[in-house]
Design a protein around this motif. Sequence first.
Motif, PDB file in Angstrom:
ATOM      1  N   LEU A 218       1.124  -1.217   0.105  1.00  0.00           N
ATOM      2  CA  LEU A 218      -0.137  -0.007   0.024  1.00  0.00           C
ATOM      3  C   LEU A 218       0.981   1.365  -0.183  1.00  0.00           C
ATOM      4  O   LEU A 218       0.622   2.304  -0.805  1.00  0.00           O
ATOM      5  N   GLU A 219       1.875   1.164   0.789  1.00  0.00           N
ATOM      6  CA  GLU A 219       2.949   2.462   0.797  1.00  0.00           C
ATOM      7  C   GLU A 219       3.707   2.512  -0.455  1.00  0.00           C
ATOM      8  O   GLU A 219       3.770   3.583  -0.964  1.00  0.00           O
ATOM      9  N   GLU A 220       4.099   1.257  -0.819  1.00  0.00           N
ATOM     10  CA  GLU A 220       5.081   1.460  -2.235  1.00  0.00           C
ATOM     11  C   GLU A 220       4.229   2.091  -3.276  1.00  0.00           C
ATOM     12  O   GLU A 220       4.546   2.894  -4.291  1.00  0.00           O
ATOM     13  N   LYS A 221       2.682   1.794  -3.342  1.00  0.00           N
ATOM     14  CA  LYS A 221       2.090   2.243  -4.377  1.00  0.00           C
ATOM     15  C   LYS A 221       1.434   3.677  -4.163  1.00  0.00           C
ATOM     16  O   LYS A 221       0.823   4.156  -4.939  1.00  0.00           O
ATOM     17  N   ASN A 222       1.727   4.261  -2.913  1.00  0.00           N
ATOM     18  CA  ASN A 222       1.440   5.554  -2.471  1.00  0.00           C
ATOM     19  C   ASN A 222      -0.103   5.883  -2.471  1.00  0.00           C
ATOM     20  O   ASN A 222      -0.571   6.637  -3.152  1.00  0.00           O
ATOM     21  N   ILE A 223      -0.860   4.694  -2.081  1.00  0.00           N
ATOM     22  CA  ILE A 223      -2.436   4.730  -2.079  1.00  0.00           C
ATOM     23  C   ILE A 223      -2.790   5.166  -0.687  1.00  0.00           C
ATOM     24  O   ILE A 223      -2.475   4.796   0.436  1.00  0.00           O
ATOM     25  N   GLU A 224      -3.267   6.416  -0.821  1.00  0.00           N
ATOM     26  CA  GLU A 224      -3.882   7.333   0.537  1.00  0.00           C
ATOM     27  C   GLU A 224      -5.389   6.473   0.812  1.00  0.00           C
ATOM     28  O   GLU A 224      -6.211   6.493  -0.026  1.00  0.00           O
ATOM     29  N   VAL A 225      -5.756   6.325   2.085  1.00  0.00           N
ATOM     30  CA  VAL A 225      -7.077   5.875   2.431  1.00  0.00           C
ATOM     31  C   VAL A 225      -7.192   6.403   3.955  1.00  0.00           C
ATOM     32  O   VAL A 225      -6.488   7.174   4.310  1.00  0.00           O
ATOM     33  N   SER A 226      -8.382   6.197   4.231  1.00  0.00           N
ATOM     34  CA  SER A 226      -8.939   6.628   5.717  1.00  0.00           C
ATOM     35  C   SER A 226      -8.742   5.906   6.702  1.00  0.00           C
ATOM     36  O   SER A 226      -8.299   6.201   7.724  1.00  0.00           O
ATOM     37  N   GLU A 227      -8.690   4.617   6.187  1.00  0.00           N
ATOM     38  CA  GLU A 227      -8.594   3.451   7.381  1.00  0.00           C
ATOM     39  C   GLU A 227      -7.898   2.371   6.870  1.00  0.00           C
ATOM     40  O   GLU A 227      -8.289   1.870   5.497  1.00  0.00           O
ATOM     41  N   ILE A 228      -7.014   1.524   7.330  1.00  0.00           N
ATOM     42  CA  ILE A 228      -6.816   0.243   6.942  1.00  0.00           C
ATOM     43  C   ILE A 228      -7.113  -0.804   7.661  1.00  0.00           C
ATOM     44  O   ILE A 228      -6.847  -0.867   8.752  1.00  0.00           O
ATOM     45  N   PHE A 229      -7.361  -1.882   7.185  1.00  0.00           N
ATOM     46  CA  PHE A 229      -7.674  -3.101   7.657  1.00  0.00           C
ATOM     47  C   PHE A 229      -7.071  -4.437   7.182  1.00  0.00           C
ATOM     48  O   PHE A 229      -6.674  -4.682   5.911  1.00  0.00           O
ATOM     49  N   GLN A 230      -6.001  -4.967   7.940  1.00  0.00           N
ATOM     50  CA  GLN A 230      -4.968  -5.760   7.467  1.00  0.00           C
ATOM     51  C   GLN A 230      -5.266  -7.072   7.662  1.00  0.00           C
ATOM     52  O   GLN A 230      -5.817  -7.600   8.701  1.00  0.00           O
ATOM     53  N   GLY A 231      -5.546  -8.180   6.831  1.00  0.00           N
ATOM     54  CA  GLY A 231      -5.775  -9.331   6.712  1.00  0.00           C
ATOM     55  C   GLY A 231      -5.688 -10.115   5.468  1.00  0.00           C
ATOM     56  O   GLY A 231      -5.488  -9.598   4.360  1.00  0.00           O
ATOM     57  N   GLU A 232      -5.762 -11.434   5.469  1.00  0.00           N
ATOM     58  CA  GLU A 232      -5.647 -12.358   4.318  1.00  0.00           C
ATOM     59  C   GLU A 232      -7.096 -12.791   3.822  1.00  0.00           C
ATOM     60  O   GLU A 232      -7.765 -13.555   4.827  1.00  0.00           O
ATOM     61  N   ILE A 233      -7.746 -12.085   2.829  1.00  0.00           N
ATOM     62  CA  ILE A 233      -9.008 -12.308   2.497  1.00  0.00           C
ATOM     63  C   ILE A 233      -9.340 -13.798   2.384  1.00  0.00           C
ATOM     64  O   ILE A 233     -10.619 -14.467   2.267  1.00  0.00           O
ATOM     65  N   THR A 234      -8.265 -14.811   2.110  1.00  0.00           N
ATOM     66  CA  THR A 234      -8.543 -16.217   1.945  1.00  0.00           C
ATOM     67  C   THR A 234      -8.584 -16.781   3.096  1.00  0.00           C
ATOM     68  O   THR A 234      -9.027 -18.026   3.223  1.00  0.00           O
ATOM     69  N   LYS A 235      -8.432 -16.126   4.025  1.00  0.00           N
ATOM     70  CA  LYS A 235      -8.504 -16.857   5.533  1.00  0.00           C
ATOM     71  C   LYS A 235      -9.768 -15.931   6.288  1.00  0.00           C
ATOM     72  O   LYS A 235      -9.395 -14.827   6.568  1.00  0.00           O
ATOM     73  N   SER A 236     -10.774 -16.555   6.468  1.00  0.00           N
ATOM     74  CA  SER A 236     -11.986 -16.012   7.169  1.00  0.00           C
ATOM     75  C   SER A 236     -11.726 -15.486   8.307  1.00  0.00           C
ATOM     76  O   SER A 236     -12.350 -14.293   8.452  1.00  0.00           O
ATOM     77  N   ASP A 237     -11.062 -15.940   9.370  1.00  0.00           N
ATOM     78  CA  ASP A 237     -10.595 -15.514  10.402  1.00  0.00           C
ATOM     79  C   ASP A 237     -10.044 -14.151  10.422  1.00  0.00           C
ATOM     80  O   ASP A 237     -10.209 -13.321  11.398  1.00  0.00           O
ATOM     81  N   SER A 238      -9.020 -14.016   9.636  1.00  0.00           N
ATOM     82  CA  SER A 238      -8.217 -12.837   9.835  1.00  0.00           C
ATOM     83  C   SER A 238      -9.033 -11.479   9.163  1.00  0.00           C
ATOM     84  O   SER A 238      -8.668 -10.484   9.068  1.00  0.00           O
ATOM     85  N   ILE A 239     -10.108 -11.696   8.434  1.00  0.00           N
ATOM     86  CA  ILE A 239     -11.037 -10.446   8.218  1.00  0.00           C
ATOM     87  C   ILE A 239     -12.287 -10.180   8.880  1.00  0.00           C
ATOM     88  O   ILE A 239     -13.141  -9.683   8.694  1.00  0.00           O
ATOM     89  N   LYS A 240     -12.359 -11.077  10.100  1.00  0.00           N
ATOM     90  CA  LYS A 240     -13.347 -10.799  11.167  1.00  0.00           C
ATOM     91  C   LYS A 240     -13.780  -9.278  11.577  1.00  0.00           C
ATOM     92  O   LYS A 240     -12.658  -8.862  11.800  1.00  0.00           O
ATOM     93  N   ASP A 241     -14.971  -9.022  11.259  1.00  0.00           N
ATOM     94  CA  ASP A 241     -15.212  -7.464  11.387  1.00  0.00           C
ATOM     95  C   ASP A 241     -14.688  -6.592  10.586  1.00  0.00           C
ATOM     96  O   ASP A 241     -14.778  -5.261  10.825  1.00  0.00           O
ATOM     97  N   CYS A 242     -14.151  -7.020   9.466  1.00  0.00           N
ATOM     98  CA  CYS A 242     -13.658  -5.932   8.554  1.00  0.00           C
ATOM     99  C   CYS A 242     -14.500  -4.932   8.026  1.00  0.00           C
ATOM    100  O   CYS A 242     -14.458  -4.052   7.476  1.00  0.00           O
TER     101      CYS A 242
END
Length: 293
Positions: A38-62
């Motif tokens: 995200l930083e390499e591509k200089n993409i600005e956002v309001s908020e970041i949620f880090q998780g692996e979308i292929t793993k359901s537990d890691s995106i809980k409450d995203c």
Amino acid sequence: MKKVLIAGATGYLGGYITKELMNNSYTVKALVRSLEKLEEKNIEVSEIFQGEITKSDSIKDCCKDIDIVISTVGITRQKDGLTYMDVDYQANMNLLEEAKKNAVKKFIYVSVLNGENLKNLKICEAKELFVEQLKKSGLDYCIVRPNGFFSDMTEFYEMAKKGRVYLLGDGKYQTNPIHGEDLAKLCVEAINDSKQEIEVGGPEILTHDEIAIKAFEALKIEAKITHIPNWMRISILKIARLFLKDKTYGPIEFFLTVMAMNMVAPEYGKHTLKEYFTKLKMSDKLNENDSIK
């Protein structure tokens, strides 16, 4: 202003969508696996949620407090041993389940033009299986169906650089690929659009011959085009299916299929292939100058 979760923010299209959302004053949460990317591509956002979308537990409450989900998640070249079903289907299903749990108002998904008629292709099979589940989800939804990106047309340019472009059939098949920036604008407009499916292409319909000629013109070299008969395409597919693994065969299967049919969608946007090929040429020249230094 609505709060939007974008999945696939670091990808080709996702990056453009994220920028378009921010330019339109949306509150944007990016679901990403890699903060560095995200930083390499200089993409600005309001908020970041880090998780692996292929793993359901890691995106809980995203999707907590999210109004709109936009997903561009999918793979054209498998990596990490993942399959189309792992990513294009199951990863999006994981996201859909989170959207349902958190009462998201709308889910926008980017598939492919004619995907519902190309489910025999491994890429489209997984995408359309998810589309079927999205339609049954009970959520408001929009399926965006582009017919191809300008980035896909880079192959024409690369062949032209080598002096000859090889085309399937007689070169008369038509398409109107769309620039990522134009498609991003449409995806953001889809937030307030009542359409449940939107087919879209770029502003100019061209034959494959015409696309190849534009690439040669950008390079300022003589156009040389060879047309490959359909029987050869079929033979290549049969041989590839026998000897290649799915992760290699899938992209070849998709490319050789869509390049042997018309892929024309309603025209949209402002960017032209001439501009795109010219920018590729300028980029090549800059790289050459840097290497000389």
